[in-house]
Design a protein around this motif. Structure first.
Motif, PDB file in Angstrom:
ATOM      1  N   GLY A  19       7.012   0.832  -2.196  1.00 49.42           N
ATOM      2  CA  GLY A  19       5.594   1.006  -1.958  1.00 49.42           C
ATOM      3  C   GLY A  19       5.067   0.233  -0.767  1.00 49.42           C
ATOM      4  O   GLY A  19       3.888  -0.160  -0.752  1.00 49.42           O
ATOM      5  N   LEU A  20       5.895  -0.007   0.240  1.00 55.24           N
ATOM      6  CA  LEU A  20       5.457  -0.742   1.429  1.00 55.24           C
ATOM      7  C   LEU A  20       4.687   0.180   2.372  1.00 55.24           C
ATOM      8  O   LEU A  20       5.008   1.363   2.502  1.00 55.24           O
ATOM      9  CB  LEU A  20       6.671  -1.337   2.148  1.00 55.24           C
ATOM     10  N   GLU A  21       3.693  -0.380   3.051  1.00 50.09           N
ATOM     11  CA  GLU A  21       2.874   0.381   3.991  1.00 50.09           C
ATOM     12  C   GLU A  21       3.612   0.493   5.326  1.00 50.09           C
ATOM     13  O   GLU A  21       3.835  -0.502   6.010  1.00 50.09           O
ATOM     14  CB  GLU A  21       1.529  -0.323   4.202  1.00 50.09           C
ATOM     15  N   PHE A  22       3.994   1.692   5.700  1.00 46.32           N
ATOM     16  CA  PHE A  22       4.664   1.932   6.978  1.00 46.32           C
ATOM     17  C   PHE A  22       4.782   3.440   7.132  1.00 46.32           C
ATOM     18  O   PHE A  22       5.514   4.089   6.381  1.00 46.32           O
ATOM     19  CB  PHE A  22       6.060   1.285   6.992  1.00 46.32           C
ATOM     20  N   SER A  23       4.079   3.988   8.101  1.00 43.63           N
ATOM     21  CA  SER A  23       4.072   5.438   8.265  1.00 43.63           C
ATOM     22  C   SER A  23       5.395   5.927   8.843  1.00 43.63           C
ATOM     23  O   SER A  23       6.213   5.145   9.330  1.00 43.63           O
ATOM     24  CB  SER A  23       2.923   5.849   9.197  1.00 43.63           C
ATOM     25  N   THR A  24       5.582   7.234   8.808  1.00 44.74           N
ATOM     26  CA  THR A  24       6.803   7.812   9.382  1.00 44.74           C
ATOM     27  C   THR A  24       6.900   7.505  10.868  1.00 44.74           C
ATOM     28  O   THR A  24       7.981   7.160  11.380  1.00 44.74           O
ATOM     29  CB  THR A  24       6.829   9.333   9.162  1.00 44.74           C
ATOM     30  N   LEU A  77       7.785  -4.647  10.090  1.00 40.06           N
ATOM     31  CA  LEU A  77       7.382  -4.256   8.737  1.00 40.06           C
ATOM     32  C   LEU A  77       6.517  -5.333   8.092  1.00 40.06           C
ATOM     33  O   LEU A  77       5.521  -5.026   7.407  1.00 40.06           O
ATOM     34  CB  LEU A  77       8.628  -4.000   7.884  1.00 40.06           C
ATOM     35  N   ILE A  78       6.871  -6.599   8.326  1.00 40.94           N
ATOM     36  CA  ILE A  78       6.099  -7.696   7.751  1.00 40.94           C
ATOM     37  C   ILE A  78       4.689  -7.735   8.346  1.00 40.94           C
ATOM     38  O   ILE A  78       3.724  -8.085   7.662  1.00 40.94           O
ATOM     39  CB  ILE A  78       6.844  -9.031   7.966  1.00 40.94           C
ATOM     40  N   HIS A  79       4.555  -7.377   9.614  1.00 39.15           N
ATOM     41  CA  HIS A  79       3.228  -7.335  10.238  1.00 39.15           C
ATOM     42  C   HIS A  79       2.305  -6.370   9.495  1.00 39.15           C
ATOM     43  O   HIS A  79       1.097  -6.604   9.413  1.00 39.15           O
ATOM     44  CB  HIS A  79       3.358  -6.908  11.697  1.00 39.15           C
ATOM     45  N   ARG A  80       2.864  -5.274   8.977  1.00 38.00           N
ATOM     46  CA  ARG A  80       2.049  -4.293   8.237  1.00 38.00           C
ATOM     47  C   ARG A  80       1.895  -4.695   6.776  1.00 38.00           C
ATOM     48  O   ARG A  80       0.978  -4.233   6.093  1.00 38.00           O
ATOM     49  CB  ARG A  80       2.687  -2.911   8.318  1.00 38.00           C
ATOM     50  N   ASN A  81       2.800  -5.554   6.294  1.00 34.80           N
ATOM     51  CA  ASN A  81       2.775  -5.967   4.884  1.00 34.80           C
ATOM     52  C   ASN A  81       2.963  -7.479   4.809  1.00 34.80           C
ATOM     53  O   ASN A  81       3.972  -7.968   4.296  1.00 34.80           O
ATOM     54  CB  ASN A  81       3.891  -5.268   4.096  1.00 34.80           C
ATOM     55  N   PRO A  82       1.994  -8.258   5.319  1.00 37.18           N
ATOM     56  CA  PRO A  82       2.170  -9.710   5.438  1.00 37.18           C
ATOM     57  C   PRO A  82       2.360 -10.442   4.118  1.00 37.18           C
ATOM     58  O   PRO A  82       2.941 -11.529   4.100  1.00 37.18           O
ATOM     59  CB  PRO A  82       0.875 -10.155   6.135  1.00 37.18           C
ATOM     60  N   LYS A  83       1.915  -9.866   3.009  1.00 34.19           N
ATOM     61  CA  LYS A  83       2.053 -10.529   1.716  1.00 34.19           C
ATOM     62  C   LYS A  83       3.315 -10.107   0.964  1.00 34.19           C
ATOM     63  O   LYS A  83       3.530 -10.535  -0.175  1.00 34.19           O
ATOM     64  CB  LYS A  83       0.829 -10.241   0.844  1.00 34.19           C
ATOM     65  N   ARG A  84       4.140  -9.275   1.609  1.00 27.81           N
ATOM     66  CA  ARG A  84       5.331  -8.755   0.924  1.00 27.81           C
ATOM     67  C   ARG A  84       6.584  -8.955   1.781  1.00 27.81           C
ATOM     68  O   ARG A  84       7.377  -8.046   1.972  1.00 27.81           O
ATOM     69  CB  ARG A  84       5.119  -7.286   0.567  1.00 27.81           C
ATOM     70  N   LYS A  85       6.747 -10.161   2.284  1.00 29.57           N
ATOM     71  CA  LYS A  85       7.867 -10.471   3.169  1.00 29.57           C
ATOM     72  C   LYS A  85       9.209 -10.265   2.464  1.00 29.57           C
ATOM     73  O   LYS A  85      10.151  -9.718   3.035  1.00 29.57           O
ATOM     74  CB  LYS A  85       7.755 -11.906   3.671  1.00 29.57           C
TER      75      LYS A  85
END
Length: 355
Positions: free
Chosen positions: A72-77, A108-116
């Motif tokens: 469920g990580l935020e990252f578009s195609t 990826l971490i830049h888009r999901n900073p709380k889910r490293k």
């Protein structure tokens, strides 16, 4: 720490230069190699290898996308493709202190900073699945070697081929058992895994792998889908190598059977996890072992060079992404170099397991 990275990179460059220099000198003294290099090529077949490799690289990146969506990580195609091709470019080019995996994880971490932790897990699992699928493909192909051509090999070459088959089969079996163990409920939660982190060489990798499996243990279906996906990816890679072998103009009677190519190429791709030059050395050695008597001795080296050209062409996509956002990419590379979110499992691509 920075000095250690510089020294490590310098040693890799020296090792690569040494291996490539050795192969170059060896090929320069081989008249058959010069004939093959100057001989007529089947360009339509050689060109057909490019879209196969590009398709394999694209599917590898989309496999990572599957693993991202599983958590469920935020990252578009579009972002996934951008990060994947930039990672492919970084792995191929001598940027030095950062690998493509670290760059992808930082983006990826830049888009999901709380889910490293989950972001790192996707990169680790993506790499491991790629390597595992390579072993499965090589092990499966080893059971379908053409007996007639095997019998034509010299006794020493036949022994090397047999040992190679034994190693890939054993590695595939051990890897499968290890994967099954890690998927057993409660296994990855054992405190004993915390001690693994302190083991030399493999401790860091095993610690990250166990942590990643904790995130994916409940989605075995997605892991199996990614493995199946990977087998298709590697079939494309090896098929492209088979096309290159035909396109180089080697007579059919002097080149290995297609079944043998499917056995020897995956181990060479795994060797691609080492500094540049290891892939070339292993591929050249294995091609020499399985080529019929009278075949060119250095066809594997020439094949590796052609594959590197194909890689450079594919990396131009990553270069386009680079040129359109140079400032941002420089900052990402700097961040990945200073605080790499994960240790790359290999120095360069396992040629085919990584994008």
């Amino acid at each position: 720490m920075q000095l250690k990275k510089v020294l490590s990179t310098s040693l890799k460059i020296l090792a690569s230069a040494g291996m490539l220099g050795y192969l170059g000198v060896q090929a320069a003294g081989d008249p058959r190699f010069r004939e093959l290099l100057a001989g007529e090529k089947n360009w339509p077949i050689l060109i057909c290898a490019l879209p196969l490799c590009l398709g394999a690289v694209s599917l590898t990146i989309l496999r990572w996308r599957l693993l991202l969506r599983t958590l469920g990580l935020e990252f578009s195609t579009h972002e996934t493709l951008r990060a994947g091709f930039l990672g492919y470019l970084v792995n191929l080019m001598p940027f030095g202190l950062v690998g493509g995996d670290s760059l992808k994880a930082v983006m990826l971490i830049h888009r999901n900073p709380k889910r490293k932790t989950e972001a790192v897990a996707t990169v680790v699992v993506d790499r491991v699945i790629g390597l595992y699928a390579l072993l499965l493909l090589a092990a499966g192909a080893s059971f379908f070697l053409p007996a007639e051509q095997v019998q034509q090999l010299a006794a020493s070459d036949k022994a090397i081929l047999q040992r190679l088959c034994d190693v890939v089969r054993a590695s595939a079996l051990i890897s499968t058992l290890g994967l099954i163990v890690l998927l057993i409920p409660g296994i990855t939660q054992l405190r004993a895994w915390d001690l693994v982190e302190h083991l030399p060489l493999v401790g860091g990798v095993l610690h990250k792998l166990v942590g990643a499996m904790r995130n994916y243990r409940r989605r075995v279906d997605r892991l199996l889908m990614a493995i199946f996906f990977s087998l298709g990816i590697h079939l494309l890679y090896v098929s492209s190598m088979a096309l290159m072998t035909i396109g180089l103009g080697v007579p059919a009677a002097q080149r290995p059977a297609i079944g043998m190519i499917f056995v020897i190429v995956p181990p060479a791709m795994i060797a691609g996890a080492l500094p540049i030059g290891a892939f070339e050395v292993v591929l050249n050695l294995l091609f020499r072992c399985v080529s019929p008597p009278g075949g060119p001795q250095n066809i594997g080296f020439l094949l590796a060079l052609v594959y590197r050209v194909v890689q450079v062409l594919i990396a131009s996509i990553g270069l386009a992404y680079w040129l359109t956002s140079r400032g941002e990419v420089r900052e990402l590379l700097h961040e990945a170099s200073d605080t790499p979110p994960e240790q790359d499992l290999a120095g360069n691509e396992p040629i085919g397991a990584r994008a």
